[in-house]
Write an enzyme that holds these catalytic residues in place. Sequence first.
Site, PDB file in Angstrom:
ATOM      1  N   GLY A   1     -66.147 -64.394  -2.448  1.00 13.09           N
ATOM      2  CA  GLY A   1     -66.253 -63.448  -1.383  1.00 13.09           C
ATOM      3  C   GLY A   1     -67.191 -62.340  -1.602  1.00 13.09           C
ATOM      4  O   GLY A   1     -67.663 -62.193  -2.708  1.00 13.09           O
TER       5      GLY A   1
ATOM      6  N   LYS B   1     -59.212 -60.982   6.528  1.00 12.36           N
ATOM      7  CA  LYS B   1     -59.590 -59.522   6.464  1.00 12.36           C
ATOM      8  C   LYS B   1     -60.172 -59.021   7.750  1.00 12.36           C
ATOM      9  O   LYS B   1     -60.196 -57.591   7.813  1.00 12.36           O
ATOM     10  CB  LYS B   1     -60.370 -59.120   5.202  1.00 12.36           C
ATOM     11  CG  LYS B   1     -61.784 -59.813   5.692  1.00 12.36           C
ATOM     12  CD  LYS B   1     -62.673 -59.465   4.419  1.00 12.36           C
ATOM     13  CE  LYS B   1     -64.110 -60.013   4.715  1.00 12.36           C
ATOM     14  NZ  LYS B   1     -65.073 -59.437   3.532  1.00 12.36           N
TER      15      LYS B   1
ATOM     16  N   SER C   1     -55.937 -51.645   0.979  1.00  9.76           N
ATOM     17  CA  SER C   1     -56.633 -51.269   2.007  1.00  9.76           C
ATOM     18  C   SER C   1     -56.353 -49.879   2.580  1.00  9.76           C
ATOM     19  O   SER C   1     -55.066 -49.437   2.401  1.00  9.76           O
ATOM     20  CB  SER C   1     -56.668 -52.065   3.049  1.00  9.76           C
ATOM     21  OG  SER C   1     -57.513 -51.446   4.215  1.00  9.76           O
TER      22      SER C   1
ATOM     23  N   THR D   1     -56.111 -49.095   5.225  1.00 10.24           N
ATOM     24  CA  THR D   1     -55.565 -49.287   6.429  1.00 10.24           C
ATOM     25  C   THR D   1     -54.070 -49.022   6.449  1.00 10.24           C
ATOM     26  O   THR D   1     -53.280 -48.768   7.502  1.00 10.24           O
ATOM     27  CB  THR D   1     -55.898 -50.841   7.095  1.00 10.24           C
ATOM     28  OG1 THR D   1     -55.263 -51.366   6.063  1.00 10.24           O
ATOM     29  CG2 THR D   1     -57.188 -50.961   7.414  1.00 10.24           C
TER      30      THR D   1
ATOM     31  N   TYR E   1     -53.636 -57.094  10.697  1.00  8.95           N
ATOM     32  CA  TYR E   1     -54.277 -57.158   9.081  1.00  8.95           C
ATOM     33  C   TYR E   1     -53.724 -55.918   8.392  1.00  8.95           C
ATOM     34  O   TYR E   1     -53.355 -56.216   7.079  1.00  8.95           O
ATOM     35  CB  TYR E   1     -55.667 -57.042   9.133  1.00  8.95           C
ATOM     36  CG  TYR E   1     -56.446 -56.529   7.893  1.00  8.95           C
ATOM     37  CD1 TYR E   1     -56.451 -57.369   6.950  1.00  8.95           C
ATOM     38  CD2 TYR E   1     -57.066 -55.380   7.858  1.00  8.95           C
ATOM     39  CE1 TYR E   1     -57.300 -56.946   5.584  1.00  8.95           C
ATOM     40  CE2 TYR E   1     -57.471 -54.828   6.562  1.00  8.95           C
ATOM     41  CZ  TYR E   1     -57.835 -55.673   5.741  1.00  8.95           C
ATOM     42  OH  TYR E   1     -58.165 -55.324   4.214  1.00  8.95           O
TER      43      TYR E   1
ATOM     44  N   LYS F   1     -51.345 -55.830   4.571  1.00  8.07           N
ATOM     45  CA  LYS F   1     -51.726 -54.805   3.344  1.00  8.07           C
ATOM     46  C   LYS F   1     -50.221 -53.963   3.231  1.00  8.07           C
ATOM     47  O   LYS F   1     -50.014 -53.832   1.858  1.00  8.07           O
ATOM     48  CB  LYS F   1     -52.917 -54.151   3.469  1.00  8.07           C
ATOM     49  CG  LYS F   1     -54.172 -54.941   3.484  1.00  8.07           C
ATOM     50  CD  LYS F   1     -54.242 -55.843   2.334  1.00  8.07           C
ATOM     51  CE  LYS F   1     -55.455 -56.320   2.425  1.00  8.07           C
ATOM     52  NZ  LYS F   1     -55.798 -57.328   1.168  1.00  8.07           N
TER      53      LYS F   1
ATOM     54  N   PHE G   1     -61.546 -48.121   0.626  1.00 12.47           N
ATOM     55  CA  PHE G   1     -62.166 -47.747   2.119  1.00 12.47           C
ATOM     56  C   PHE G   1     -63.051 -48.645   2.709  1.00 12.47           C
ATOM     57  O   PHE G   1     -62.654 -49.872   2.866  1.00 12.47           O
ATOM     58  CB  PHE G   1     -62.477 -46.298   2.048  1.00 12.47           C
ATOM     59  CG  PHE G   1     -61.537 -45.353   1.896  1.00 12.47           C
ATOM     60  CD1 PHE G   1     -60.758 -44.591   3.018  1.00 12.47           C
ATOM     61  CD2 PHE G   1     -60.693 -45.342   0.688  1.00 12.47           C
ATOM     62  CE1 PHE G   1     -59.811 -43.865   2.961  1.00 12.47           C
ATOM     63  CE2 PHE G   1     -59.517 -44.261   0.629  1.00 12.47           C
ATOM     64  CZ  PHE G   1     -58.965 -43.805   1.717  1.00 12.47           C
ATOM     65  N   ASN G   2     -64.115 -48.679   3.053  1.00  7.87           N
ATOM     66  CA  ASN G   2     -65.113 -49.496   3.804  1.00  7.87           C
ATOM     67  C   ASN G   2     -66.399 -50.058   2.609  1.00  7.87           C
ATOM     68  O   ASN G   2     -67.394 -49.336   2.789  1.00  7.87           O
ATOM     69  CB  ASN G   2     -65.578 -48.848   5.002  1.00  7.87           C
ATOM     70  CG  ASN G   2     -64.678 -48.890   6.086  1.00  7.87           C
ATOM     71  OD1 ASN G   2     -63.478 -48.096   5.976  1.00  7.87           O
ATOM     72  ND2 ASN G   2     -65.072 -49.507   7.069  1.00  7.87           N
TER      73      ASN G   2
ATOM     74  N   LEU H   1     -69.387 -53.196  10.629  1.00  4.92           N
ATOM     75  CA  LEU H   1     -70.562 -52.418  11.113  1.00  4.92           C
ATOM     76  C   LEU H   1     -71.630 -52.872  10.417  1.00  4.92           C
ATOM     77  O   LEU H   1     -72.899 -53.173  10.888  1.00  4.92           O
ATOM     78  CB  LEU H   1     -70.277 -51.107  10.878  1.00  4.92           C
ATOM     79  CG  LEU H   1     -71.371 -50.003  11.435  1.00  4.92           C
ATOM     80  CD1 LEU H   1     -71.839 -50.283  12.744  1.00  4.92           C
ATOM     81  CD2 LEU H   1     -71.148 -48.678  11.218  1.00  4.92           C
TER      82      LEU H   1
ATOM     83  N   ARG I   1     -65.603 -43.265   8.919  1.00  7.60           N
ATOM     84  CA  ARG I   1     -65.038 -44.158   7.835  1.00  7.60           C
ATOM     85  C   ARG I   1     -65.708 -43.426   6.510  1.00  7.60           C
ATOM     86  O   ARG I   1     -66.678 -42.858   6.325  1.00  7.60           O
ATOM     87  CB  ARG I   1     -65.217 -45.503   7.744  1.00  7.60           C
ATOM     88  CG  ARG I   1     -64.747 -46.001   9.308  1.00  7.60           C
ATOM     89  CD  ARG I   1     -63.290 -46.491   9.201  1.00  7.60           C
ATOM     90  NE  ARG I   1     -62.607 -47.150  10.218  1.00  7.60           N
ATOM     91  CZ  ARG I   1     -62.162 -46.375  11.346  1.00  7.60           C
ATOM     92  NH1 ARG I   1     -62.187 -45.146  11.360  1.00  7.60           N
ATOM     93  NH2 ARG I   1     -61.831 -47.009  12.435  1.00  7.60           N
TER      94      ARG I   1
END
Length: 340
Positions: free
Chosen positions: A11, A86, A124, A126, A149, A153, A178-179, A200, A231
């Site tokens: 991945g 994810k 994450s 999140t 999701y 986590k 984070f992202n 994004l 973010r």
Amino acid sequence: MSKILVTGGTGFIGSHTVVELYNAGYEVIIIDDLSNSNPKILDQIEAIIGVKPEFVELDLCDEAKINEFADKHKDISGVIHFAAFKAVGESVQQPLKYYRNNFYSLINLINAFNSSLKLVFSSSCTVYGQPDVLPVTEEAPTKKAESPYGNTKQIAEEILQETCAVTPSLKVTSLRYFNPVGAHHTSLIGELPIGVPQNLVPFITQSAIGKRGPITVYGNDYNTPDGSAIRDYIHVVDLAKAHVAAIKRLESDKAESNYEVFNLGTGKGSTVLEVIDAFEKSTGEKLNYTIGPRRAGDIEQVWGDVTKSTEVLGWKAELGLEEMMSSAWKWEKYLKENPF
């Protein structure tokens, strides 16, 4: 040379981490079911490091198969666990798919190694939901997740923390990132979403190259400087290096307890519109975007306090937003010339 198992190693984050583990002198074995990745990534990794990593196609939800794997690989000294579904939006639409996959895979993995392993868990930001205080520290309370999701986590961290409390031989580091964005400097590996991107930056790059239509900015009425969501974006190579730092810490027995948590980010938030601007500045490409309604499951703003990662883990992000955007664009152009 220690052997590290990387689940989900073909991945996006997993492939970059495999490269950084090799750069740090580790031997790596990858498990992946290829449900959200491409086997050609193994060739791409080989082109970067000069060695094709050992690979086993396996679904971690298959308890018998992972038990058989663990019995055959007693020499594995640590595990970095990425394998999970994810996509926030998809999880809202298909919650049971996420709960089944993300929990069964984790539980089967721990049981297969008899709860005696050094594990770096891919968590994450999140888990924080919409924090009361920004930047958010590791001590901030977790809140009710905004998506299934995010809930997987949160609960996975609880599973690990509670198991560590009664299993001294299990040593876990949860990395709350984070992202992640960007791509390797060789442009040989990067984010490779299947179907329409849920995140994004790959949508930006696919839109810029003509593969997608206009970008939708989900919401311009948030309480942020320009109304778009904020973010903390982090370059995937920086993120991969943090996983190497986490494995080294576990191997050196420096952890203060057998369950630790670290934020991984730059410590700086960027709005969606700022990301679009950074892409345009770093690539010279003009983007076509429209403003749409807020998206279910999204939070308004979050960025991390990364003091603990710097001082305790000995890691710090080095690459900035424009480097993230330019590397992602180079990867997208590579894919156009070398389709998978």
